[in-house]
Design a protein around this motif. Sequence first.
Motif, PDB file in Angstrom:
ATOM      1  N   VAL A 164      -1.635  51.760  30.019  1.00  0.00           N
ATOM      2  CA  VAL A 164      -1.266  50.772  29.004  1.00  0.00           C
ATOM      3  C   VAL A 164      -0.812  49.481  29.681  1.00  0.00           C
ATOM      4  CG1 VAL A 164       0.382  50.264  27.144  1.00  0.00           C
ATOM      5  CG2 VAL A 164      -0.641  52.539  27.330  1.00  0.00           C
ATOM      6  N   GLU A 165      -1.252  48.359  29.115  1.00  0.00           N
ATOM      7  CA  GLU A 165      -0.798  47.044  29.563  1.00  0.00           C
ATOM      8  C   GLU A 165      -0.186  46.310  28.380  1.00  0.00           C
ATOM      9  OE1 GLU A 165      -3.915  45.949  33.136  1.00  0.00           O
ATOM     10  OE2 GLU A 165      -4.319  45.154  31.141  1.00  0.00           O
ATOM     11  N   VAL A 166       0.786  45.462  28.669  1.00  0.00           N
ATOM     12  CA  VAL A 166       1.437  44.650  27.643  1.00  0.00           C
ATOM     13  C   VAL A 166       1.312  43.177  28.008  1.00  0.00           C
ATOM     14  CG1 VAL A 166       3.058  46.432  26.886  1.00  0.00           C
ATOM     15  CG2 VAL A 166       3.706  44.891  28.751  1.00  0.00           C
ATOM     16  N   LEU A 167       1.283  42.339  26.980  1.00  0.00           N
ATOM     17  CA  LEU A 167       1.196  40.900  27.183  1.00  0.00           C
ATOM     18  C   LEU A 167       2.602  40.305  27.111  1.00  0.00           C
ATOM     19  CD1 LEU A 167      -1.033  38.597  27.396  1.00  0.00           C
ATOM     20  CD2 LEU A 167      -0.388  38.118  25.024  1.00  0.00           C
ATOM     21  N   LEU A 168       2.999  39.644  28.197  1.00  0.00           N
ATOM     22  CA  LEU A 168       4.302  38.976  28.258  1.00  0.00           C
ATOM     23  C   LEU A 168       4.093  37.502  28.550  1.00  0.00           C
ATOM     24  CD1 LEU A 168       6.314  41.517  30.456  1.00  0.00           C
ATOM     25  CD2 LEU A 168       6.317  41.331  27.954  1.00  0.00           C
ATOM     26  N   GLY A 169       5.065  36.692  28.152  1.00  0.00           N
ATOM     27  CA  GLY A 169       5.033  35.271  28.445  1.00  0.00           C
ATOM     28  C   GLY A 169       6.170  34.888  29.372  1.00  0.00           C
ATOM     29  N   HIS A 170       5.872  33.981  30.304  1.00  0.00           N
ATOM     30  CA  HIS A 170       6.898  33.446  31.203  1.00  0.00           C
ATOM     31  C   HIS A 170       7.552  32.261  30.502  1.00  0.00           C
ATOM     32  CE1 HIS A 170       8.588  31.148  34.589  1.00  0.00           C
ATOM     33  NE2 HIS A 170       8.760  32.343  35.121  1.00  0.00           N
ATOM     34  N   MET A 171       8.871  32.299  30.384  1.00  0.00           N
ATOM     35  CA  MET A 171       9.587  31.260  29.655  1.00  0.00           C
ATOM     36  C   MET A 171       9.411  29.904  30.322  1.00  0.00           C
ATOM     37  SD  MET A 171      12.981  33.282  28.379  1.00  0.00           S
ATOM     38  CE  MET A 171      13.212  34.424  29.730  1.00  0.00           C
ATOM     39  N   GLY A 172       9.133  28.901  29.497  1.00  0.00           N
ATOM     40  CA  GLY A 172       8.894  27.556  29.990  1.00  0.00           C
ATOM     41  C   GLY A 172      10.186  26.771  30.162  1.00  0.00           C
ATOM     42  N   GLY A 173      10.047  25.629  30.766  1.00  0.00           N
ATOM     43  CA  GLY A 173      11.192  24.740  30.974  1.00  0.00           C
ATOM     44  C   GLY A 173      11.711  24.811  32.390  1.00  0.00           C
ATOM     45  N   PRO A 174      12.500  23.823  32.769  1.00  0.00           N
ATOM     46  CA  PRO A 174      12.948  23.715  34.158  1.00  0.00           C
ATOM     47  C   PRO A 174      13.851  24.846  34.628  1.00  0.00           C
ATOM     48  CG  PRO A 174      14.002  22.047  32.773  1.00  0.00           C
ATOM     49  CD  PRO A 174      12.959  22.707  31.937  1.00  0.00           C
ATOM     50  N   PHE A 175      14.635  25.442  33.734  1.00  0.00           N
ATOM     51  CA  PHE A 175      15.539  26.509  34.159  1.00  0.00           C
ATOM     52  C   PHE A 175      14.769  27.714  34.696  1.00  0.00           C
ATOM     53  CE2 PHE A 175      17.965  30.405  33.317  1.00  0.00           C
ATOM     54  CZ  PHE A 175      19.091  30.150  34.085  1.00  0.00           C
ATOM     55  N   TRP A 176      13.620  28.017  34.090  1.00  0.00           N
ATOM     56  CA  TRP A 176      12.855  29.222  34.435  1.00  0.00           C
ATOM     57  C   TRP A 176      11.750  28.969  35.448  1.00  0.00           C
ATOM     58  CZ3 TRP A 176      15.324  33.292  32.812  1.00  0.00           C
ATOM     59  CH2 TRP A 176      16.123  33.188  31.682  1.00  0.00           C
ATOM     60  N   ALA A 177      11.499  27.723  35.814  1.00  0.00           N
ATOM     61  CA  ALA A 177      10.328  27.355  36.606  1.00  0.00           C
ATOM     62  C   ALA A 177      10.177  28.147  37.900  1.00  0.00           C
ATOM     63  CB  ALA A 177      10.353  25.854  36.906  1.00  0.00           C
ATOM     64  N   ARG A 178      11.259  28.410  38.588  1.00  0.00           N
ATOM     65  CA  ARG A 178      11.162  29.094  39.890  1.00  0.00           C
ATOM     66  C   ARG A 178      11.641  30.536  39.834  1.00  0.00           C
ATOM     67  NH1 ARG A 178      12.321  23.645  42.267  1.00  0.00           N
ATOM     68  NH2 ARG A 178      10.317  23.128  43.179  1.00  0.00           N
ATOM     69  N   LYS A 179      11.799  31.059  38.616  1.00  0.00           N
ATOM     70  CA  LYS A 179      12.257  32.436  38.455  1.00  0.00           C
ATOM     71  C   LYS A 179      11.085  33.312  38.023  1.00  0.00           C
ATOM     72  CE  LYS A 179      17.064  31.437  37.202  1.00  0.00           C
ATOM     73  NZ  LYS A 179      17.248  30.106  37.617  1.00  0.00           N
ATOM     74  N   ASP A 180      11.124  34.556  38.419  1.00  0.00           N
ATOM     75  CA  ASP A 180      10.094  35.497  37.990  1.00  0.00           C
ATOM     76  C   ASP A 180      10.757  36.714  37.346  1.00  0.00           C
ATOM     77  OD1 ASP A 180       7.236  35.931  37.814  1.00  0.00           O
ATOM     78  OD2 ASP A 180       7.532  37.597  39.193  1.00  0.00           O
ATOM     79  N   ALA A 181      11.547  37.460  38.120  1.00  0.00           N
ATOM     80  CA  ALA A 181      12.235  38.630  37.566  1.00  0.00           C
ATOM     81  C   ALA A 181      13.199  38.176  36.480  1.00  0.00           C
ATOM     82  CB  ALA A 181      12.977  39.384  38.664  1.00  0.00           C
ATOM     83  N   GLY A 182      13.086  38.776  35.311  1.00  0.00           N
ATOM     84  CA  GLY A 182      13.959  38.438  34.199  1.00  0.00           C
ATOM     85  C   GLY A 182      13.559  37.183  33.448  1.00  0.00           C
ATOM     86  N   ALA A 183      12.420  36.576  33.806  1.00  0.00           N
ATOM     87  CA  ALA A 183      11.983  35.324  33.190  1.00  0.00           C
ATOM     88  C   ALA A 183      10.783  35.509  32.259  1.00  0.00           C
ATOM     89  CB  ALA A 183      11.648  34.295  34.272  1.00  0.00           C
ATOM     90  N   TRP A 184      10.355  36.750  32.065  1.00  0.00           N
ATOM     91  CA  TRP A 184       9.224  37.052  31.188  1.00  0.00           C
ATOM     92  C   TRP A 184       9.757  37.690  29.909  1.00  0.00           C
ATOM     93  CZ3 TRP A 184       4.004  36.149  32.430  1.00  0.00           C
ATOM     94  CH2 TRP A 184       3.784  35.629  33.722  1.00  0.00           C
ATOM     95  N   THR A 185       9.063  37.446  28.803  1.00  0.00           N
ATOM     96  CA  THR A 185       9.558  37.882  27.511  1.00  0.00           C
ATOM     97  C   THR A 185       8.425  38.283  26.575  1.00  0.00           C
ATOM     98  OG1 THR A 185      10.937  37.197  25.626  1.00  0.00           O
ATOM     99  CG2 THR A 185       9.550  35.496  26.619  1.00  0.00           C
ATOM    100  N   VAL A 186       8.773  39.073  25.585  1.00  0.00           N
ATOM    101  CA  VAL A 186       7.886  39.319  24.459  1.00  0.00           C
ATOM    102  C   VAL A 186       7.776  37.991  23.707  1.00  0.00           C
ATOM    103  CG1 VAL A 186       7.690  40.537  22.254  1.00  0.00           C
ATOM    104  CG2 VAL A 186       8.618  41.728  24.271  1.00  0.00           C
ATOM    105  N   PRO A 187       6.581  37.573  23.281  1.00  0.00           N
ATOM    106  CA  PRO A 187       6.484  36.370  22.445  1.00  0.00           C
ATOM    107  C   PRO A 187       7.309  36.558  21.167  1.00  0.00           C
ATOM    108  CG  PRO A 187       4.324  36.968  23.281  1.00  0.00           C
ATOM    109  CD  PRO A 187       5.250  38.105  23.610  1.00  0.00           C
ATOM    110  N   LYS A 188       8.312  35.724  20.993  1.00  0.00           N
ATOM    111  CA  LYS A 188       9.258  35.895  19.892  1.00  0.00           C
ATOM    112  C   LYS A 188       9.914  34.570  19.574  1.00  0.00           C
ATOM    113  CE  LYS A 188      13.112  36.801  22.922  1.00  0.00           C
ATOM    114  NZ  LYS A 188      13.370  35.359  22.972  1.00  0.00           N
ATOM    115  N   GLY A 189      10.671  34.557  18.494  1.00  0.00           N
ATOM    116  CA  GLY A 189      11.403  33.357  18.161  1.00  0.00           C
ATOM    117  C   GLY A 189      12.412  33.617  17.067  1.00  0.00           C
ATOM    118  N   GLU A 190      13.301  32.662  16.897  1.00  0.00           N
ATOM    119  CA  GLU A 190      14.387  32.807  15.929  1.00  0.00           C
ATOM    120  C   GLU A 190      13.883  32.661  14.500  1.00  0.00           C
ATOM    121  OE1 GLU A 190      17.847  30.449  16.694  1.00  0.00           O
ATOM    122  OE2 GLU A 190      17.946  31.090  18.783  1.00  0.00           O
ATOM    123  N   TYR A 191      14.621  33.301  13.604  1.00  0.00           N
ATOM    124  CA  TYR A 191      14.341  33.169  12.183  1.00  0.00           C
ATOM    125  C   TYR A 191      15.663  33.148  11.431  1.00  0.00           C
ATOM    126  CZ  TYR A 191      15.174  38.226  11.849  1.00  0.00           C
ATOM    127  OH  TYR A 191      15.736  39.481  11.907  1.00  0.00           O
TER     128      TYR A 191
END
Length: 154
Positions: free
Chosen positions: A20-47
């Motif tokens: 099984v493979e899952v699709l994750l997104g790497h969070m954008g913006g300058p804070f996350w630019a040089r991070k990998d571990a802990g910087a990927w997420t399920v595509p989601k958003g606030e409601y």
Amino acid sequence: MADIKRSAGLLLFRRTGAGVEVLLGHMGGPFWARKDAGAWTVPKGEYEGDEEPWDAARREFREELGLPAPQGAPLPLGEVVQSGGKHVTVWAVEGDLDPADVVPGTFTMEWPRGSGRTAEFPELDRVAWFGLDAAREVVVTAQKAFLDRLAGRI
């Protein structure tokens, strides 16, 4: 007491010869630019409270990836509370997409901080397919529970 922030998302998964493979997104913006571990997420958003979480998950998938939400049967993976206190509810949906087709949504923030200038950044600066073990190495810590729950259900 502050209002609880809530997010909803879709964890796209596919079955391959390697598992099984899952699709994750790497969070954008300058804070996350040089991070990998802990910087990927399920595509989601606030409601907000008046929006159904499932509807929000589908809307956010489209907003973050620029592609329609998959039509498969939703598999509820429940809720986690992330370290910042945000409550995240996720459904898994079986499907496939080419990460090259993603056209990420954007957000605007002051950058550099304190400069008075604003810059636009992608919500997710890249997306990729991961096997479950590799996904556990890079995903936001609290979201590892979604991977474990998915593995236990399929």
